[in-house]
Design a protein around this motif. Structure first.
Motif, PDB file in Angstrom:
ATOM      1  N   TRP A   1       1.024  -1.130   0.026  1.00 20.54           N
ATOM      2  CA  TRP A   1      -0.045   0.125   0.149  1.00 20.54           C
ATOM      3  C   TRP A   1       0.925   1.273  -0.003  1.00 20.54           C
ATOM      4  O   TRP A   1       1.891   1.395   0.780  1.00 20.54           O
ATOM      5  CB  TRP A   1      -0.688   0.003   0.974  1.00 20.54           C
ATOM      6  CG  TRP A   1      -1.852  -1.131   1.134  1.00 20.54           C
ATOM      7  CD1 TRP A   1      -1.992  -2.208   2.073  1.00 20.54           C
ATOM      8  CD2 TRP A   1      -3.078  -1.414   0.292  1.00 20.54           C
ATOM      9  NE1 TRP A   1      -2.951  -3.153   1.703  1.00 20.54           N
ATOM     10  CE2 TRP A   1      -3.517  -2.479   0.734  1.00 20.54           C
ATOM     11  CE3 TRP A   1      -3.270  -0.631  -0.722  1.00 20.54           C
ATOM     12  CZ2 TRP A   1      -4.616  -3.257  -0.152  1.00 20.54           C
ATOM     13  CZ3 TRP A   1      -4.377  -1.138  -1.723  1.00 20.54           C
ATOM     14  CH2 TRP A   1      -5.124  -2.406  -1.131  1.00 20.54           C
ATOM     15  N   GLU A   2       0.589   1.797  -0.784  1.00 20.70           N
ATOM     16  CA  GLU A   2       1.473   3.173  -1.012  1.00 20.70           C
ATOM     17  C   GLU A   2       0.844   4.778  -0.347  1.00 20.70           C
ATOM     18  O   GLU A   2       1.534   5.675  -0.258  1.00 20.70           O
ATOM     19  CB  GLU A   2       1.761   3.247  -2.576  1.00 20.70           C
ATOM     20  CG  GLU A   2       2.364   2.402  -2.986  1.00 20.70           C
ATOM     21  CD  GLU A   2       2.508   2.271  -4.592  1.00 20.70           C
ATOM     22  OE1 GLU A   2       3.719   2.538  -5.136  1.00 20.70           O
ATOM     23  OE2 GLU A   2       1.591   2.604  -5.372  1.00 20.70           O
ATOM     24  N   LYS A   3      -0.460   4.701  -0.200  1.00 23.75           N
ATOM     25  CA  LYS A   3      -1.234   5.970   0.332  1.00 23.75           C
ATOM     26  C   LYS A   3      -2.228   5.533   1.245  1.00 23.75           C
ATOM     27  O   LYS A   3      -2.761   4.421   1.259  1.00 23.75           O
ATOM     28  CB  LYS A   3      -1.765   6.724  -0.682  1.00 23.75           C
ATOM     29  CG  LYS A   3      -0.847   7.876  -1.360  1.00 23.75           C
ATOM     30  CD  LYS A   3      -1.661   8.768  -2.170  1.00 23.75           C
ATOM     31  CE  LYS A   3      -0.748   9.839  -2.841  1.00 23.75           C
ATOM     32  NZ  LYS A   3      -1.413  10.933  -3.681  1.00 23.75           N
ATOM     33  N   LYS A   4      -2.381   6.466   2.322  1.00 25.24           N
ATOM     34  CA  LYS A   4      -3.215   6.169   3.290  1.00 25.24           C
ATOM     35  C   LYS A   4      -3.876   7.560   3.399  1.00 25.24           C
ATOM     36  O   LYS A   4      -3.447   8.438   3.966  1.00 25.24           O
ATOM     37  CB  LYS A   4      -2.709   5.748   4.777  1.00 25.24           C
ATOM     38  CG  LYS A   4      -2.246   4.153   4.985  1.00 25.24           C
ATOM     39  CD  LYS A   4      -2.042   3.891   6.269  1.00 25.24           C
ATOM     40  CE  LYS A   4      -1.575   2.487   6.356  1.00 25.24           C
ATOM     41  NZ  LYS A   4      -1.612   2.021   7.916  1.00 25.24           N
ATOM     42  N   PHE A   5      -5.562   7.536   3.534  1.00 27.18           N
ATOM     43  CA  PHE A   5      -6.071   8.736   3.621  1.00 27.18           C
ATOM     44  C   PHE A   5      -7.123   8.549   5.046  1.00 27.18           C
ATOM     45  O   PHE A   5      -7.870   7.398   5.071  1.00 27.18           O
ATOM     46  CB  PHE A   5      -7.126   9.109   2.797  1.00 27.18           C
ATOM     47  CG  PHE A   5      -6.570   9.185   1.382  1.00 27.18           C
ATOM     48  CD1 PHE A   5      -5.781  10.389   0.976  1.00 27.18           C
ATOM     49  CD2 PHE A   5      -6.461   8.135   0.125  1.00 27.18           C
ATOM     50  CE1 PHE A   5      -5.447  10.843  -0.147  1.00 27.18           C
ATOM     51  CE2 PHE A   5      -5.775   8.470  -0.996  1.00 27.18           C
ATOM     52  CZ  PHE A   5      -5.067   9.620  -0.888  1.00 27.18           C
ATOM     53  N   PHE A   6      -6.971   9.279   5.954  1.00 26.95           N
ATOM     54  CA  PHE A   6      -7.620   9.108   7.191  1.00 26.95           C
ATOM     55  C   PHE A   6      -9.046   9.688   6.796  1.00 26.95           C
ATOM     56  O   PHE A   6      -9.398  10.835   6.745  1.00 26.95           O
ATOM     57  CB  PHE A   6      -7.098   9.758   8.344  1.00 26.95           C
ATOM     58  CG  PHE A   6      -7.764   9.478   9.821  1.00 26.95           C
ATOM     59  CD1 PHE A   6      -8.409  10.857  10.193  1.00 26.95           C
ATOM     60  CD2 PHE A   6      -7.801   8.311  10.394  1.00 26.95           C
ATOM     61  CE1 PHE A   6      -9.133  10.534  11.545  1.00 26.95           C
ATOM     62  CE2 PHE A   6      -8.588   8.054  11.574  1.00 26.95           C
ATOM     63  CZ  PHE A   6      -9.247   9.219  12.272  1.00 26.95           C
ATOM     64  N   ILE A   7     -10.220   8.788   7.348  1.00 25.46           N
ATOM     65  CA  ILE A   7     -11.580   9.115   7.015  1.00 25.46           C
ATOM     66  C   ILE A   7     -12.519   8.976   8.460  1.00 25.46           C
ATOM     67  O   ILE A   7     -12.177   8.079   9.095  1.00 25.46           O
ATOM     68  CB  ILE A   7     -12.294   8.244   6.000  1.00 25.46           C
ATOM     69  CG1 ILE A   7     -11.535   8.290   4.654  1.00 25.46           C
ATOM     70  CG2 ILE A   7     -13.621   8.797   5.659  1.00 25.46           C
ATOM     71  CD1 ILE A   7     -11.282   9.446   4.029  1.00 25.46           C
ATOM     72  N   THR A   8     -13.058   9.967   8.520  1.00 23.87           N
ATOM     73  CA  THR A   8     -13.962   9.753   9.934  1.00 23.87           C
ATOM     74  C   THR A   8     -15.333   9.158   9.756  1.00 23.87           C
ATOM     75  O   THR A   8     -15.810   8.722  10.898  1.00 23.87           O
ATOM     76  CB  THR A   8     -14.015  11.356  10.798  1.00 23.87           C
ATOM     77  OG1 THR A   8     -14.738  12.076   9.961  1.00 23.87           O
ATOM     78  CG2 THR A   8     -12.765  11.552  11.163  1.00 23.87           C
ATOM     79  N   GLY A   9     -15.903   9.215   8.572  1.00 19.80           N
ATOM     80  CA  GLY A   9     -17.171   8.870   8.252  1.00 19.80           C
ATOM     81  C   GLY A   9     -16.947   7.330   7.636  1.00 19.80           C
ATOM     82  O   GLY A   9     -16.110   6.414   7.956  1.00 19.80           O
ATOM     83  N   ASN A  10     -18.175   6.962   6.947  1.00 16.76           N
ATOM     84  CA  ASN A  10     -18.230   5.554   6.464  1.00 16.76           C
ATOM     85  C   ASN A  10     -18.148   5.735   4.895  1.00 16.76           C
ATOM     86  O   ASN A  10     -18.700   4.593   4.213  1.00 16.76           O
ATOM     87  CB  ASN A  10     -19.268   4.880   6.987  1.00 16.76           C
ATOM     88  CG  ASN A  10     -19.375   4.567   8.256  1.00 16.76           C
ATOM     89  OD1 ASN A  10     -19.867   5.659   9.075  1.00 16.76           O
ATOM     90  ND2 ASN A  10     -18.935   3.481   8.893  1.00 16.76           N
ATOM     91  N   THR A  11     -17.695   6.761   4.214  1.00 15.66           N
ATOM     92  CA  THR A  11     -17.566   6.683   2.758  1.00 15.66           C
ATOM     93  C   THR A  11     -16.572   7.803   2.412  1.00 15.66           C
ATOM     94  O   THR A  11     -15.932   8.593   3.286  1.00 15.66           O
ATOM     95  CB  THR A  11     -18.944   7.579   2.141  1.00 15.66           C
ATOM     96  OG1 THR A  11     -18.890   9.031   2.796  1.00 15.66           O
ATOM     97  CG2 THR A  11     -20.407   6.731   2.527  1.00 15.66           C
TER      98      THR A  11
END
Length: 449
Positions: free
Chosen positions: A406-416
């Motif tokens: 895996w090369e990128k990670k995006f942090f998301i607080t919701g479910n979409t």
């Protein structure tokens, strides 16, 4: 919180095959990693060698030699750790009778795996992770149960890793259950692992991952002359041997042959292991095991579980499966003086960091999907919270189709999540994360409308 969680993590440049990089470490996990002792590992290896042979058909009555004395000592050692843990580590023999096979088992034989079970503290978290090494040994003739067979590297090293993990981790609490195993009869046909894998299936364990550490103590390749104490291999299968026709059709249509559960597990160990262990290069090998060979993870793979094998970079075949002797100035045989205990310590620390991070993490998100209701160059993902649990957030991970990690990670607080990257050109996944940064395994999305 042990450290603050940023609202967005993008760890690496999105090019090449660079592994994700993290600057933060959980200080409790780091403390556990530091507690793994090369001296303890060496003590365990040398003690196992004193039993002269640990052949699965060797003496079971002696208190000083043979497989019986060895398994009793392993059990007593785990019981010492259990006492130090206040009794939380549950120690038992996994006993079974192995029928004769006409090849390496001449007659029905009672055999015993040795288990140290550390129950999780969250009643809702039924995940189980197994980490093992095999404690049996052999020399040149696999059927010679009496000859000196020290088995220092194959596989007292892996057994010592599992025992040392039990010593350290039993002093801490985790959400889910960890099982530390010394397997029997690997050399006779993976029989100890086969028995435990069948038990896990029959008892419906939610076995989320199984690790075998097999041959993890040598750093010198005699044939090649390469000395490498920084690299370790993880073998994992991409396609489960028990996938259904529907799963096979889905895999073919999405090109997800490198995203099976075992391969996700292996990627996880690479990322977290390299996060916590200095001077460590984890090599992901896209095979179930070495060429035409197998190990104790294989029966678990055959039952549909995520089984992976950890092994040194360069095996020394002058040591492995050899009678102890000296010929033409060359030492043969698997003796403890040839094990690099600092290297085995490093491999054990990789195991610990990964298992601790997983066992402290939330459970995986549910019903992860990539929306395919319309043609678009964007990627829309959606998922649900684990049952009864609301993680602090989720990472959406992505990589190019040619990248092993895996090369990128995006942090998301919701479910979409809606990303300006095409699902045609990249692979995506979703993992839960808690407020302290512990990540679950990655879940690969299915197509949803």
């Amino acid at each position: 919180m042990k450290y603050l969680l940023l609202s967005l993590f993008i760890f690496s440049a999105f090019s090449g095959h660079s592994q994700t990089v993290t600057i933060r470490q959980d200080q409790q996990i780091k403390k556990m990693v530091d507690e793994v002792s090369a001296q303890n590992i060496e003590m365990i290896v040398r003690k196992l060698v004193t039993f002269e042979t640990r052949h699965s058909l060797s003496d079971t009555l002696s208190t000083t030699t043979g497989i019986g004395a060895a398994r009793n000592w392993i059990k007593s050692e785990l019981e010492r750790y259990s006492k130090a843990s206040g009794g939380r580590l549950k120690v038992e023999f996994d006993t079974f009778t192995q029928p004769a096979d006409g090849r390496r088992i001449a007659s029905p034989t009672i055999m015993k795996n040795v288990l140290g079970i550390l129950p999780g503290t969250d009643p809702a978290d039924d995940r189980v992770f197994i980490v093992s090494g095999h404690y049996d040994s052999r020399a040149s003739d696999v059927n010679d149960s009496k000859i000196f067979a020290p088995g220092a590297n194959d596989d007292a090293s892996g057994t010592a890793a599992a025992i040392e993990l039990a010593r350290v981790m039993s002093q801490y609490k985790f959400n889910c259950t960890l099982i530390f195993v010394a397997m029997v009869a690997e050399e006779q046909g993976l029989y100890g692992a086969a028995n435990l894998a069948k038990r896990a299936k029959a008892e419906k364990w939610n076995l989320a991952g199984m690790i075998t550490n097999d041959i993890v103590g040598n750093t010198y390749g005699m044939e090649t002359g390469i000395k490498d104490n920084n690299s370790v291999r993880i073998f994992s299968e991409g396609v489960s041997g028990v996938e259904s026709p529907e799963e096979a059709a889905r895999r073919a249509s999405t090109g997800s042959e490198n995203d099976g559960q075992a391969r996700q597990f292996a990627r996880y160990l690479k990322e977290i292991g390299e996060r916590y262990v200095d001077q460590l290069n984890v090599k992901l090998i896209y095979r179930r095991d070495r060429y035409l060979r197998g190990g104790d993870h294989t029966p678990f793979s055959q039952q549909g579980f995520a089984g992976i094998r950890i092994t040194e970079m360069n095996e020394d075949f002058d040591r492995q499966h050899q009678n102890v002797r000296k010929e033409n100035g060359v030492d043969y045989g698997d003796l403890p003086d040839f094990v690099d205990y600092n290297y085995t310590q490093k491999v054990t620390r990789m195991n610990l960091a990964s298992l601790a991070n997983l066992a402290l993490a939330p459970r995986e998100p549910l019903n992860v999907g990539v929306v395919t209701s319309g043609l678009t160059n964007k990627t829309v993902l959606k998922w649900e919270n684990p049952v009864g649990e609301k993680p602090a957030g989720y990472y959406v991970v992505m990589r190019e189709t040619t990248s092993p990690v895996w090369e990128k990670k995006f942090f998301i607080t919701g479910n979409t999540a809606s990303l300006n990257y095409s699902k045609d050109n990249y692979y995506f996944g979703v993992q839960s994360v808690d407020a302290d940064g512990h990540e679950s395994l990655v879940v690969i999305p299915k197509s949803v409308r």
